[in-house]
Design a protein around this motif. Structure first.
Motif, short mmCIF file in Angstrom:
data_model
loop_
_atom_site.label_atom_id
_atom_site.label_comp_id
_atom_site.label_asym_id
_atom_site.label_seq_id
_atom_site.Cartn_x
_atom_site.Cartn_y
_atom_site.Cartn_z
N ALA A 62 0.83 -1.21 0.00
CA ALA A 62 0.00 0.00 0.00
C ALA A 62 0.87 1.26 0.00
CB ALA A 62 -0.94 -0.01 1.21
N ALA A 66 0.94 4.32 -2.77
CA ALA A 66 0.85 5.73 -2.36
C ALA A 66 2.05 6.52 -2.87
CB ALA A 66 0.75 5.82 -0.84
N LYS A 69 1.92 7.15 -6.75
CA LYS A 69 0.98 8.23 -7.12
C LYS A 69 1.67 9.59 -7.08
CE LYS A 69 -3.29 6.21 -5.33
NZ LYS A 69 -4.32 6.38 -4.28
N GLU A 117 -1.61 7.45 4.06
CA GLU A 117 -2.44 6.96 2.95
C GLU A 117 -2.46 5.44 2.93
OE1 GLU A 117 -2.69 6.95 -1.90
OE2 GLU A 117 -2.01 8.80 -0.93
N GLN A 120 -4.86 4.03 5.31
CA GLN A 120 -6.25 4.19 4.88
C GLN A 120 -6.64 3.19 3.80
OE1 GLN A 120 -8.53 6.15 6.45
NE2 GLN A 120 -6.79 6.37 7.84
N THR A 121 -5.66 2.73 2.99
CA THR A 121 -5.98 1.89 1.84
C THR A 121 -5.61 0.41 2.01
OG1 THR A 121 -3.87 2.42 0.78
CG2 THR A 121 -5.76 3.84 0.25
N CYS A 122 -4.71 0.09 2.92
CA CYS A 122 -4.29 -1.30 3.11
C CYS A 122 -5.49 -2.15 3.57
CB CYS A 122 -3.17 -1.36 4.17
SG CYS A 122 -2.75 -3.03 4.69
N LYS A 126 -7.81 -1.71 6.96
CA LYS A 126 -9.26 -1.53 6.88
C LYS A 126 -9.99 -2.58 7.70
CE LYS A 126 -9.61 0.47 2.25
NZ LYS A 126 -10.20 0.23 0.92
#
Length: 139
Positions: A62, A66, A69, A117, A120-122, A126
């Motif tokens: 993840a 990030a 990006k 980030e 928040q996305t892993c 979550k």
């Protein structure tokens, strides 16, 4: 799941005996381990170690997303020291976690942005959000 969701992978394991001298093997045979009690003298691993390894590997992925990006390459010596505590509190078992992230050479502000980030996305992050006490730190 939404109608546009796409299943990417299903992990399948068969476990016998639990953490007391048990075994766990994946359907493809790539994982074949012995299990032992936490902190015990057994020769296998335990569920908390497996969770720490899986979560930290996923979290690093993840972070790579990030960073990409932002057109940033993660340092080659990036590392995550994951600590998973098994806690007995008033007769109930629970988990507690710490992810200590090392991104040597990366500006701390950028590193924190990437780590935040990723958290928040892993998918592992979550899954545990709101369920266990988690600390994620840049070390």
């Amino acid at each position: 799941m939404t109608q546009t969701a796409k299943l990417l992978y299903t992990a399948r394991t068969h476990t016998c005996g639990g953490r007391h001298d048990g075994t766990s093997r994946s359907s493809d045979g790539r994982l074949d381990i012995m299990l032992s009690p936490r902190g015990g003298a057994g020769i296998g691993t335990n569920p908390e170690q497996l969770f720490a390894a899986g979560w930290s590997a996923c979290f690093e992925g993840a972070m790579e997303i990030a960073a990409s990006k932002r057109k940033i390459e993660l340092p080659r010596k990036s590392a995550i020291d994951a600590e998973i505590d098994l806690v007995l509190d008033e007769g109930a078992y629970l988990l507690r976690a710490r992810l200590n992230v090392s991104l040597p050479g990366l500006d701390p502000e950028i590193a924190h942005t990437i780590i935040d980030e990723a958290h928040q996305t892993c998918p592992y992050s979550k899954a545990v959000r709101g369920n266990i006490d988690v600390t994620v730190a840049l070390i």
